[in-house]
Scaffold this active site. Structure first.
Site, PDB file in Angstrom:
ATOM      1  N   THR A 134       0.835  -1.203   0.000  1.00 23.42           N
ATOM      2  CA  THR A 134       0.000   0.000   0.000  1.00 23.42           C
ATOM      3  C   THR A 134       0.869   1.252   0.000  1.00 23.42           C
ATOM      4  O   THR A 134       1.971   1.243   0.548  1.00 23.42           O
ATOM      5  CB  THR A 134      -0.941   0.036   1.239  1.00 23.42           C
ATOM      6  OG1 THR A 134      -1.774   1.190   1.154  1.00 23.42           O
ATOM      7  CG2 THR A 134      -0.189   0.063   2.558  1.00 23.42           C
ATOM      8  N   ASN A 135       0.347   2.287  -0.621  1.00 21.01           N
ATOM      9  CA  ASN A 135       0.994   3.599  -0.536  1.00 21.01           C
ATOM     10  C   ASN A 135       0.211   4.494   0.421  1.00 21.01           C
ATOM     11  O   ASN A 135       0.490   5.679   0.522  1.00 21.01           O
ATOM     12  CB  ASN A 135       1.060   4.258  -1.924  1.00 21.01           C
ATOM     13  CG  ASN A 135       2.051   3.536  -2.823  1.00 21.01           C
ATOM     14  OD1 ASN A 135       3.198   3.318  -2.431  1.00 21.01           O
ATOM     15  ND2 ASN A 135       1.617   3.153  -4.022  1.00 21.01           N
ATOM     16  N   ASN A 136      -0.796   3.917   1.093  1.00 24.51           N
ATOM     17  CA  ASN A 136      -1.643   4.689   2.000  1.00 24.51           C
ATOM     18  C   ASN A 136      -1.034   4.624   3.408  1.00 24.51           C
ATOM     19  O   ASN A 136      -1.032   3.579   4.059  1.00 24.51           O
ATOM     20  CB  ASN A 136      -3.058   4.071   1.959  1.00 24.51           C
ATOM     21  CG  ASN A 136      -4.038   4.804   2.848  1.00 24.51           C
ATOM     22  OD1 ASN A 136      -3.676   5.346   3.887  1.00 24.51           O
ATOM     23  ND2 ASN A 136      -5.301   4.804   2.433  1.00 24.51           N
TER      24      ASN A 136
ATOM     25  N   ASN B  80      -2.010   5.793   6.169  1.00 22.49           N
ATOM     26  CA  ASN B  80      -2.968   5.485   7.241  1.00 22.49           C
ATOM     27  C   ASN B  80      -3.154   3.977   7.390  1.00 22.49           C
ATOM     28  O   ASN B  80      -3.182   3.443   8.488  1.00 22.49           O
ATOM     29  CB  ASN B  80      -4.324   6.137   6.956  1.00 22.49           C
ATOM     30  CG  ASN B  80      -4.229   7.642   6.952  1.00 22.49           C
ATOM     31  OD1 ASN B  80      -4.033   8.260   7.986  1.00 22.49           O
ATOM     32  ND2 ASN B  80      -4.333   8.239   5.776  1.00 22.49           N
ATOM     33  N   LYS B  81      -3.287   3.285   6.238  1.00 20.63           N
ATOM     34  CA  LYS B  81      -3.444   1.829   6.297  1.00 20.63           C
ATOM     35  C   LYS B  81      -2.193   1.184   6.885  1.00 20.63           C
ATOM     36  O   LYS B  81      -2.284   0.267   7.692  1.00 20.63           O
ATOM     37  CB  LYS B  81      -3.666   1.267   4.890  1.00 20.63           C
ATOM     38  CG  LYS B  81      -5.062   1.443   4.347  1.00 20.63           C
ATOM     39  CD  LYS B  81      -5.197   0.586   3.091  1.00 20.63           C
ATOM     40  CE  LYS B  81      -6.478   0.841   2.355  1.00 20.63           C
ATOM     41  NZ  LYS B  81      -6.576   0.030   1.132  1.00 20.63           N
TER      42      LYS B  81
ATOM     43  N   GLU C  13      -2.559  -0.865 -10.310  1.00 20.64           N
ATOM     44  CA  GLU C  13      -3.888  -0.425 -10.731  1.00 20.64           C
ATOM     45  C   GLU C  13      -4.964  -1.360 -10.170  1.00 20.64           C
ATOM     46  O   GLU C  13      -4.867  -2.582 -10.313  1.00 20.64           O
ATOM     47  CB  GLU C  13      -3.980  -0.396 -12.265  1.00 20.64           C
ATOM     48  CG  GLU C  13      -5.104   0.504 -12.726  1.00 20.64           C
ATOM     49  CD  GLU C  13      -5.450   0.319 -14.197  1.00 20.64           C
ATOM     50  OE1 GLU C  13      -6.572   0.704 -14.570  1.00 20.64           O
ATOM     51  OE2 GLU C  13      -4.619  -0.222 -14.948  1.00 20.64           O
TER      52      GLU C  13
ATOM     53  N   ASP D 205      -7.979  -4.512   0.508  1.00 20.09           N
ATOM     54  CA  ASP D 205      -8.842  -3.692  -0.343  1.00 20.09           C
ATOM     55  C   ASP D 205     -10.116  -3.480   0.453  1.00 20.09           C
ATOM     56  O   ASP D 205     -10.701  -4.425   0.989  1.00 20.09           O
ATOM     57  CB  ASP D 205      -9.135  -4.343  -1.689  1.00 20.09           C
ATOM     58  CG  ASP D 205      -9.585  -3.275  -2.687  1.00 20.09           C
ATOM     59  OD1 ASP D 205      -8.800  -2.337  -2.936  1.00 20.09           O
ATOM     60  OD2 ASP D 205     -10.723  -3.344  -3.179  1.00 20.09           O
TER      61      ASP D 205
ATOM     62  N   LYS E 133     -10.876   2.713  17.304  1.00 17.65           N
ATOM     63  CA  LYS E 133     -11.285   2.354  15.940  1.00 17.65           C
ATOM     64  C   LYS E 133     -10.706   0.986  15.549  1.00 17.65           C
ATOM     65  O   LYS E 133     -11.429   0.116  15.058  1.00 17.65           O
ATOM     66  CB  LYS E 133     -10.816   3.429  14.938  1.00 17.65           C
ATOM     67  CG  LYS E 133     -11.163   3.061  13.502  1.00 17.65           C
ATOM     68  CD  LYS E 133     -10.553   3.955  12.441  1.00 17.65           C
ATOM     69  CE  LYS E 133     -10.696   3.294  11.071  1.00 17.65           C
ATOM     70  NZ  LYS E 133      -9.969   3.970   9.998  1.00 17.65           N
TER      71      LYS E 133
HETATM   72  P1  IMP Z   1      -8.467   1.045  -1.488  1.00 19.13           P
HETATM   73  O1  IMP Z   1      -8.649  -0.127  -0.563  1.00 19.13           O
HETATM   74  O2  IMP Z   1      -7.071   1.525  -1.550  1.00 19.13           O
HETATM   75  O3  IMP Z   1      -9.112   0.824  -2.805  1.00 19.13           O
HETATM   76  O4  IMP Z   1      -9.211   2.296  -0.865  1.00 19.13           O
HETATM   77  C1  IMP Z   1     -10.276   2.156  -0.027  1.00 19.13           C
HETATM   78  C2  IMP Z   1     -11.017   3.482   0.154  1.00 19.13           C
HETATM   79  O5  IMP Z   1     -12.103   3.163   1.031  1.00 19.13           O
HETATM   80  C3  IMP Z   1     -10.201   4.557   0.861  1.00 19.13           C
HETATM   81  O6  IMP Z   1      -9.653   5.476  -0.044  1.00 19.13           O
HETATM   82  C4  IMP Z   1     -11.254   5.238   1.715  1.00 19.13           C
HETATM   83  O7  IMP Z   1     -11.933   6.170   0.950  1.00 19.13           O
HETATM   84  C5  IMP Z   1     -12.204   4.103   2.059  1.00 19.13           C
HETATM   85  N1  IMP Z   1     -11.804   3.456   3.337  1.00 19.13           N
HETATM   86  C6  IMP Z   1     -11.278   2.232   3.508  1.00 19.13           C
HETATM   87  N2  IMP Z   1     -11.023   1.990   4.808  1.00 19.13           N
HETATM   88  C7  IMP Z   1     -11.390   3.105   5.460  1.00 19.13           C
HETATM   89  C8  IMP Z   1     -11.347   3.465   6.838  1.00 19.13           C
HETATM   90  O8  IMP Z   1     -10.891   2.735   7.728  1.00 19.13           O
HETATM   91  N3  IMP Z   1     -11.824   4.683   7.117  1.00 19.13           N
HETATM   92  C9  IMP Z   1     -12.326   5.536   6.179  1.00 19.13           C
HETATM   93  N4  IMP Z   1     -12.362   5.265   4.881  1.00 19.13           N
HETATM   94  C10 IMP Z   1     -11.894   4.040   4.521  1.00 19.13           C
END
Ligand code: IMP
Length: 193
Positions: free
Chosen positions: A8-10, A12-13, A40, A69, A173
């Site tokens: 992941t590049n997120n 927060n995750k 992608e 995901d 959370k």
């Molecule tokens: P992906 O899994 O990278 O496709 O992104 C999931 C998207 O779902 C995120 O960009 C958020 O918009 C939303 N999302 C997933 N998990 C959370 C969470 O724990 N809190 C708030 N939004 C979330």
């Protein structure tokens, strides 16, 4: 100690992965292993996207890789934004636009029932796949409430916590969240292996 690379590049995750998995796991970021890729997400299921992300990173690095995901599923919107949660507002990863669109779509709707879903895949270089899932039930708030979290957190009232994910602490959370529950299930599956 299990070593794995978070696909992941997120940020927060990544932080949530580390907090939830604790000291039995060494969770490395893509940055730490010198990889800059944005896989992608073109599958139409959570599992399809999670599998793709984890497999690509494991094959690139030769190490186990963990991908999530996830998304928000709103009953009154027929399950939207669902697998398209990250780009609901029109721009990939733009949380502000995503929340604006959600509030607009929910205008005048009294059935606010929703849940967050997470599908987690742990992919090993051998090709072995461990899959886990988690959900958390809630309601879409009428306005943004709190500054904590990311994504749709401050529009999500958690029934378990009795408050918005935007006002809950990270620990609270993670204790009830979709990702927390999916990761707990993953750990149980790893222990039974
Ligand atoms: P992906 O899994 O990278 O496709 O992104 C999931 C998207 O779902 C995120 O960009 C958020 O918009 C939303 N999302 C997933 N998990 C959370 C969470 O724990 N809190 C708030 N939004 C979330």
């Amino acid at each position: 100690m299990i070593e794995l690379i978070a696909a992941t590049n997120n940020a927060n995750k990544l932080r949530e992965f580390r907090q939830i998995l604790g000291n039995d796991f060494k969770v490395m970021s893509l940055k730490e292993v010198g990889i800059s890729v944005d896989v992608e997400e073109d599958a139409d299921t959570f599992y399809g996207n999670a599998l793709k992300k984890a497999k690509v990173i494991s094959e690139l690095t030769g190490k186990a890789s963990l991908a999530d995901d996830s998304g928000l599923i709103v009953d009154a919107l027929g399950g939207a934004p669902g697998v398209y949660s990250a780009r609901y507002g029109g721009e990939d990863g733009n949380d502000v636009l995503n929340r604006q669109k959600l509030l607009k779509e929910m205008d005048g709707i009294s059935d606010r029932k929703a849940r967050f879903h997470s599908t987690i895949v742990l992919y090993f270089p051998s090709g072995e796949v461990i899959r886990a899932e988690g959900n958390v039930e809630g309601e879409i708030l009428y306005e943004e409430t709190g500054d904590n979290g990311f994504g749709y957190d401050n529009l999500f009232y958690s029934i378990d916590l009795g408050e918005s994910f935007g006002t809950a602490t990270e620990e609270a959370k993670n204790g009830v969240s979709h990702r927390g529950r999916a990761l707990q299930q993953l750990v149980e599956k790893l222990n039974q292996r």
